[in-house]
Enzyme design. Structure first.
Site, PDB file in Angstrom:
ATOM      1  N   ASP A   1      37.472 -25.281  18.873  1.00 35.16           N
ATOM      2  CA  ASP A   1      36.058 -24.994  18.630  1.00 35.16           C
ATOM      3  C   ASP A   1      35.181 -25.825  19.553  1.00 35.16           C
ATOM      4  O   ASP A   1      34.199 -25.330  20.097  1.00 35.16           O
ATOM      5  CB  ASP A   1      35.656 -25.249  17.172  1.00 35.16           C
ATOM      6  CG  ASP A   1      34.149 -25.051  16.988  1.00 35.16           C
ATOM      7  OD1 ASP A   1      33.685 -23.920  17.217  1.00 35.16           O
ATOM      8  OD2 ASP A   1      33.440 -26.017  16.684  1.00 35.16           O
TER       9      ASP A   1
ATOM     10  N   HIS B   1      26.787 -27.305   5.989  1.00 36.73           N
ATOM     11  CA  HIS B   1      26.682 -26.862   7.372  1.00 36.73           C
ATOM     12  C   HIS B   1      25.517 -25.919   7.557  1.00 36.73           C
ATOM     13  O   HIS B   1      25.305 -25.020   6.755  1.00 36.73           O
ATOM     14  CB  HIS B   1      27.971 -26.169   7.827  1.00 36.73           C
ATOM     15  CG  HIS B   1      28.099 -26.154   9.321  1.00 36.73           C
ATOM     16  ND1 HIS B   1      28.711 -27.152  10.036  1.00 36.73           N
ATOM     17  CD2 HIS B   1      27.658 -25.272  10.231  1.00 36.73           C
ATOM     18  CE1 HIS B   1      28.644 -26.890  11.321  1.00 36.73           C
ATOM     19  NE2 HIS B   1      28.007 -25.743  11.481  1.00 36.73           N
TER      20      HIS B   1
ATOM     21  N   ARG C   1      30.394 -21.068  24.701  1.00 33.35           N
ATOM     22  CA  ARG C   1      29.503 -20.042  24.135  1.00 33.35           C
ATOM     23  C   ARG C   1      28.046 -20.398  24.385  1.00 33.35           C
ATOM     24  O   ARG C   1      27.214 -19.529  24.647  1.00 33.35           O
ATOM     25  CB  ARG C   1      29.743 -19.920  22.620  1.00 33.35           C
ATOM     26  CG  ARG C   1      31.012 -19.166  22.290  1.00 33.35           C
ATOM     27  CD  ARG C   1      31.332 -19.255  20.808  1.00 33.35           C
ATOM     28  NE  ARG C   1      30.285 -18.752  19.967  1.00 33.35           N
ATOM     29  CZ  ARG C   1      29.914 -19.321  18.809  1.00 33.35           C
ATOM     30  NH1 ARG C   1      30.529 -20.411  18.367  1.00 33.35           N
ATOM     31  NH2 ARG C   1      28.954 -18.798  18.096  1.00 33.35           N
TER      32      ARG C   1
ATOM     33  N   SER D   1      33.785 -20.576  14.080  1.00 36.14           N
ATOM     34  CA  SER D   1      33.398 -21.888  14.599  1.00 36.14           C
ATOM     35  C   SER D   1      33.070 -22.842  13.448  1.00 36.14           C
ATOM     36  O   SER D   1      33.586 -23.962  13.369  1.00 36.14           O
ATOM     37  CB  SER D   1      32.185 -21.708  15.522  1.00 36.14           C
ATOM     38  OG  SER D   1      31.544 -22.929  15.752  1.00 36.14           O
TER      39      SER D   1
ATOM     40  N   LYS E   1      35.772 -26.104  11.507  1.00 39.06           N
ATOM     41  CA  LYS E   1      35.375 -27.513  11.324  1.00 39.06           C
ATOM     42  C   LYS E   1      35.257 -27.863   9.850  1.00 39.06           C
ATOM     43  O   LYS E   1      35.650 -28.938   9.420  1.00 39.06           O
ATOM     44  CB  LYS E   1      34.002 -27.759  11.971  1.00 39.06           C
ATOM     45  CG  LYS E   1      34.036 -27.789  13.460  1.00 39.06           C
ATOM     46  CD  LYS E   1      32.647 -27.949  14.043  1.00 39.06           C
ATOM     47  CE  LYS E   1      31.802 -26.724  13.844  1.00 39.06           C
ATOM     48  NZ  LYS E   1      31.032 -26.263  14.998  1.00 39.06           N
TER      49      LYS E   1
HETATM   50  N1  URA Z   1      27.080 -23.722  14.208  1.00 37.14           N
HETATM   51  C1  URA Z   1      28.386 -23.856  14.538  1.00 37.14           C
HETATM   52  O1  URA Z   1      29.026 -24.834  14.194  1.00 37.14           O
HETATM   53  N2  URA Z   1      28.940 -22.880  15.237  1.00 37.14           N
HETATM   54  C2  URA Z   1      28.276 -21.788  15.620  1.00 37.14           C
HETATM   55  O2  URA Z   1      28.868 -20.950  16.243  1.00 37.14           O
HETATM   56  C3  URA Z   1      26.916 -21.665  15.279  1.00 37.14           C
HETATM   57  C4  URA Z   1      26.332 -22.657  14.562  1.00 37.14           C
END
Ligand code: URA
Length: 434
Positions: free
Chosen positions: A161, A82, A168, A183, A187
């Protein structure tokens, strides 16, 4: 319980309890709490911060708002990656097929653009026919064959999320370590992997602009991963200037296809192969990150990664002909060029400004419901430290909106600082946290 009271408590800097946070997330996810109250809660959390406990509860409440992929029936390593968000960041599109070709199962759940940064899901959506939102059951089939997937969150995965992320994006509440941690982790844990690699960006185009904040975010992500029983590794990487030359949704898919066919810029190669190498290392396929890097390079150069990419696109319904012949994709109707102002060197780039210019060109969103123009974007062919000659073509903007061209070009040129004197190149992979 009353959402207003909880918002006031957070606004006044009080620590909330686990049940308070679960209540807020459940109410928002089931629709009984409106967007404006969640926006107020997010802003209060942004300004007052969340404790480690609050962050862990927020993560689990968001995770439990949906389902988790159970991949235990699949033998072998399962590793995710990620990124905390950047500009021109197409690394996921390239490293996913590399890691899959190395025998790692990669359930890659990606997001939409957020704030000034681009999102892998939007890039995937630029491929005609591609189904970026398969069901949880379909996710599992894709893990079986071709060994992973590239997809967005369905309603079943961390729906809290998905809703909060879009909110957001348009309420100025992105750049917060606890909110980003919850966040990402809601995931990532839902992906059901054994481990995860975090690409934590730092610099003017990242959410965390200072090195200290980026490192704090990396540590927060690794702490939450460990608490969830997952292996993890974080890389702090440079994000002051776009990665590669192309920024914008289809343009990035296009540049990824070039790289998968062996044509790449140094920066994409260095960052992507280091991250892929880290996935191979965490998955036990390579003994060190460095050995993983070499192995990834070999997989890329053998063409196996491109073949895997074709398999992923095909099985998820995408137009494979366009992946093989990307020059057939439509080109934006308006194209204009950027030129170097004098003989000198590129000294610095305001990555945030470039990200905002990309939104103006049509490659991102100002509002949740904005529709993206997949052909829009910026091509910038110089990197910090590169020499330039006055009048040399250094890039181009592409858009469907003729009226934005002049103001955007002006902003881009203001975002690029040139010097008469030689400038050092940037170190791209700055630190690896194990
Ligand atoms: N990537 C994400 O999945 N969430 C965030 O809040 C920022 C970057």
């Amino acid at each position: 319980m009353n959402p207003v009271e909880l918002i006031i408590q957070k606004r006044n800097g009080k620590e909330l309890q686990k049940e308070d946070i679960y209540y807020l997330i459940e109410s928002y996810t089931n629709g009984s709490m409106p967007d404006y109250q969640m926006s107020a809660f997010l802003m209060a959390s942004f300004i007052k911060g969340l404790s480690k406990d609050e962050t862990a509860w927020l993560t689990s409440a968001m995770l439990e708002s949906g389902k988790t992929l159970d991949l235990s029936m699949f033998p072998g390593p399962k590793i995710g990656k990620h990124s905390t968000g950047g500009i021109g960041d197409k690394t996921t599109l390239i490293l996913t097929p590399i890691a899959m070709a190395a025998g790692i199962k990669v359930p890659q759940i990606t997001g939409r653009g957020l704030g000034h940064t681009g999102g892998t899901l939007d890039k995937l959506d630029s491929i005609p026919g591609f189904d970026g939102r398969p069901s949880l059951e379909k996710y599992k089939k894709l893990i079986d064959y071709p060994g992973g997937f590239l997809a967005g969150q369905t309603d079943e995965v961390a729906p809290a999320d998905r809703l909060m992320y879009s909110l957001r994006d348009v309420t100025g509440t992105v750049e917060s370590i606890p909110l980003i941690t919850a966040s990402i982790m809601s995931k990532k844990i839902a992906e059901g992997t054994d481990g995860m690699v975090f690409d934590v960006k730092t610099g003017s185009g990242a959410f965390m602009k200072s090195y200290d904040d980026s490192k704090a975010l990396a540590e927060s992500l690794m702490y939450t991963a460990k608490a969830a029983g997952k292996k993890s590794l974080a890389m702090i990487t440079e994000m002051s200037q776009p990665i590669g030359y192309f920024s914008g949704n289809w343009l990035e898919v296009y540049e990824s296809i070039l790289m998968l066919n062996g044509e790449y810029t140094e920066d994409i190669a260095e960052i992507t192969l280091a991250l892929a190498g880290a996935m191979l290392y965490l998955g036990g396929v390579a003994d060190t990150v460095e050995a993983g890097y070499e192995q990834s390079m070999y997989i890329l150069e053998s063409g196996d990664a491109f073949d895997k990419f074709i398999e992923i696109i095909k099985v998820q319904g995408g137009d494979v002909d366009l992946i093989r012949f990307p020059e057939k994709y439509p080109v934006a109707p308006e194209i204009d060029f950027l030129y170097a102002p004098f003989d000198g060197f590129l000294k610095s780039v305001n990555g945030y400004e470039l990200g905002m210019c990309l939104i103006d060109l049509g490659a991102g969103r100002y509002r949740k419901e904005d529709v993206i123009d997949y052909t829009a974007g910026l091509i910038l062919t110089i990197k910090i430290g590169d020499p330039v000659k006055k009048g040399q073509k250094i890039g181009e903007v592409r858009t469907a909106k003729r009226e934005v061209i002049d103001p955007v070009k002006k902003r881009i040129m203001q975002a690029l600082e040139f010097s008469l004197y030689a400038q050092p190149k940037l170190k791209l992979v700055k630190e690896i946290l194990y």
